[in-house]
Design an enzyme around this catalytic site. Structure first.
Site, PDB file in Angstrom:
ATOM      1  N   TRP A 101       0.802  -1.166   0.056  1.00  0.00           N
ATOM      2  CA  TRP A 101       0.009  -0.201  -0.167  1.00  0.00           C
ATOM      3  C   TRP A 101       0.848   1.406  -0.079  1.00  0.00           C
ATOM      4  O   TRP A 101       0.569   2.217  -0.571  1.00  0.00           O
ATOM      5  CB  TRP A 101      -0.950  -0.178   1.172  1.00  0.00           C
ATOM      6  CG  TRP A 101      -1.927  -1.207   0.822  1.00  0.00           C
ATOM      7  CD1 TRP A 101      -2.116  -2.292   2.219  1.00  0.00           C
ATOM      8  CD2 TRP A 101      -2.956  -1.536  -0.009  1.00  0.00           C
ATOM      9  NE1 TRP A 101      -2.989  -3.093   1.464  1.00  0.00           N
ATOM     10  CE2 TRP A 101      -3.712  -2.547   0.373  1.00  0.00           C
ATOM     11  CE3 TRP A 101      -3.246  -0.785  -1.171  1.00  0.00           C
ATOM     12  CZ2 TRP A 101      -4.478  -3.271  -0.320  1.00  0.00           C
ATOM     13  CZ3 TRP A 101      -4.033  -1.388  -2.051  1.00  0.00           C
ATOM     14  CH2 TRP A 101      -4.686  -2.616  -1.599  1.00  0.00           C
ATOM     15  N   ASP A 171      -1.363   6.768   6.230  1.00  0.00           N
ATOM     16  CA  ASP A 171      -2.329   6.083   5.894  1.00  0.00           C
ATOM     17  C   ASP A 171      -2.736   5.101   6.942  1.00  0.00           C
ATOM     18  O   ASP A 171      -1.688   4.165   7.390  1.00  0.00           O
ATOM     19  CB  ASP A 171      -2.200   5.047   4.423  1.00  0.00           C
ATOM     20  CG  ASP A 171      -3.158   3.927   4.299  1.00  0.00           C
ATOM     21  OD1 ASP A 171      -4.309   3.754   4.937  1.00  0.00           O
ATOM     22  OD2 ASP A 171      -3.233   3.279   3.222  1.00  0.00           O
ATOM     23  N   LYS A 195     -11.691  -1.727   6.734  1.00  0.00           N
ATOM     24  CA  LYS A 195     -10.643  -2.683   7.663  1.00  0.00           C
ATOM     25  C   LYS A 195     -11.329  -2.723   9.009  1.00  0.00           C
ATOM     26  O   LYS A 195     -11.472  -3.792   9.476  1.00  0.00           O
ATOM     27  CB  LYS A 195      -9.377  -2.176   7.505  1.00  0.00           C
ATOM     28  CG  LYS A 195      -8.851  -2.056   6.004  1.00  0.00           C
ATOM     29  CD  LYS A 195      -8.554  -3.277   5.499  1.00  0.00           C
ATOM     30  CE  LYS A 195      -8.772  -3.027   3.829  1.00  0.00           C
ATOM     31  NZ  LYS A 195      -7.451  -2.439   3.266  1.00  0.00           N
TER      32      LYS A 195
HETATM   33  C1  LIG Z   1      -6.983  -1.949   2.122  1.00  0.00           C
HETATM   34  C2  LIG Z   1      -5.922  -0.788   2.302  1.00  0.00           C
HETATM   35  C3  LIG Z   1      -6.013   0.143   1.075  1.00  0.00           C
HETATM   36  C4  LIG Z   1      -6.781  -0.030  -0.019  1.00  0.00           C
HETATM   37  O1  LIG Z   1      -8.038   0.255   0.113  1.00  0.00           O
HETATM   38  P1  LIG Z   1      -8.995   0.240  -0.952  1.00  0.00           P
HETATM   39  O2  LIG Z   1     -10.079   1.211  -0.212  1.00  0.00           O
HETATM   40  O3  LIG Z   1      -9.394  -0.900  -1.552  1.00  0.00           O
HETATM   41  O4  LIG Z   1      -8.461   1.448  -1.947  1.00  0.00           O
HETATM   42  C5  LIG Z   1      -4.830   1.145   1.304  1.00  0.00           C
HETATM   43  N1  LIG Z   1      -4.096   0.894   2.523  1.00  0.00           N
HETATM   44  C6  LIG Z   1      -4.260   0.054   3.441  1.00  0.00           C
HETATM   45  C7  LIG Z   1      -3.025   0.305   4.565  1.00  0.00           C
HETATM   46  C8  LIG Z   1      -5.039  -0.903   3.358  1.00  0.00           C
HETATM   47  O5  LIG Z   1      -5.284  -1.574   4.278  1.00  0.00           O
END
Ligand SMILES: *Cc1c(COP(=O)(O)O)cnc(C)c1O
Length: 360
Positions: A101, A171, A195
């Site tokens: 990511w 993030d 998540k």
């Molecule tokens: C799942 C995830 C993403 C991607 O998320 P989407 O909503 O599918 O774009 C980005 N960063 C992290 C840390 C993730 O766990």
């Protein structure tokens, strides 16, 4: 009705109480004769839902008044682009690459300017967090970007990088609301809620007010300017209404549970049960350097690909779902988010013990 123990990395388990409440309100939300899915986002009823969600989140995270909370859509992956579009004034930013990511965000930033790799743990399949206490940080960086909890690899920054005064962007998708955070350490933090918090389709961006401006990169769509959403209290256009409503319920659930300090205590307790077992097991092994272990995502292997597959299949039959590791790393991964009860982790460990006995 039988609920399984769902160890999915995302979309993931939600609190059963929240699902039951939502089910009870499905046809008639608080006497208004319609579902939250069916009502105008400009209605009084919905306004209360989104305002309360924001207020509860602010209370849970102790978000200072000089930070805006934005409810957006498009996936965390879209924020990979909105961040440089809104914050890359000098067209130069630093990225720490701790997994897929972070790497995707870094690659996206390269479309808009110079993205500098400040550190990486790619050399050991992202199984650790690099030392970020004294990074070589160029003076003209607009921000330093991290992925704080690496969902796929199961690592987490337990100390934030020293950005040497640069804005920290994080993030936090897979550790959002899992423990208290000091929001003031970040210029911007964001999470895709699927998540740890709610249904897919909602991203929450928490951004310091002075970073919100009309000065964005040329060509930035109106919908990707943080200012558009900040000026309109996340109601510039139709927001992901139902998803925000569920997030609001989860915020209330978290408050009722005792807030983020209590979640941290519970999450540490749950993770310890699994990590302690992995540390003593003769069959299963954790794949992450101990001091960088995540409380949320726990990858492990047996060392034998066929046995891994057998374990995942047997576990599924026994009611433990989604234990297969990410397609890029293999093995197993148990995601043990806020809504996974301690009993679920205990039951998993008991099952692993039994499997180990049978496959000695
Ligand atoms: C799942 C995830 C993403 C991607 O998320 P989407 O909503 O599918 O774009 C980005 N960063 C992290 C840390 C993730 O766990």
């Amino acid at each position: 009705m039988a609920r399984v123990y769902n160890f999915s990395a995302g979309p993931a388990v939600l609190p059963e109480e929240v699902l039951r409440e939502a089910a009870a309100e499905m046809l008639d939300y608080e006497g208004c004769g319609m579902s939250v899915m069916e009502m105008s986002h400009r209605s009084k009823v919905y306004d209360k839902i989104i305002k309360e969600a924001e207020a509860d989140l602010r209370e849970l995270m102790n978000i200072p008044d000089n930070y805006k909370v934005l409810f957006l859509q498009g996936g965390a992956s879209l924020i990979f682009a909105s961040v440089p579009m809104n914050l890359m004034k000098n067209r130069k930013a630093g990225y720490i690459i701790t997994g897929q990511w972070a790497k995707k965000a870094y690659q996206e930033a390269k479309i808009y300017g110079e993205a500098v790799e400040l550190a990486s743990s790619a050399d050991q399949t992202f199984s650790y967090i690099p030392d970020c206490s004294d990074l070589d940080i160029p003076d003209d960086l607009d921000y330093v970007y991290i992925c704080e909890n690496n969902t796929i690899y199961g690592t987490k920054y337990h100390t934030l990088p020293d950005t040497k005064g640069k804005i920290l962007v994080a993030d936090v998708s897979s550790c959002f609301l899992s423990e208290p955070v000091d929001v003031t350490k970040y210029g911007l933090l964001y999470a895709g809620v699927q998540k740890n918090v709610g249904p897919a389709g909602v991203q929450i961006v928490i951004i310091r007010e002075d970073l919100i401006s009309d000065e964005v990169l040329a060509g930035t769509p109106t919908m990707m300017k943080f200012k558009t959403h900040a000026d309109n209290d996340s109601l510039y256009n139709t927001p992901p209404c139902y998803g925000i409503y569920i997030c609001g319920k989860v915020f209330k659930w978290l408050k009722a549970m005792g807030g983020l300090s209590e979640m941290k205590r519970r999450n540490e307790e749950k993770a310890k049960i699994l990590y302690d077992f992995l540390d003593e097991s003769a069959l299963f092994k954790g794949t992450v350097r101990k001091k960088d272990r995540s409380l949320m995502n726990v990858p492990f292997v047996t060392g034998d690909v066929e046995l891994d597959a057998r374990f995942v299949a047997d576990a599924k039959k026994a009611g433990f779902e989604n234990l297969k590791g990410h397609r890029s790393v293999g093995g197993m991964r148990a995601s043990i988010y806020n809504a996974m009860p301690k009993e679920g982790v205990e039951a998993l460990v008991a099952f692993m013990r039994k499997f180990e006995e049978e496959h000695k």
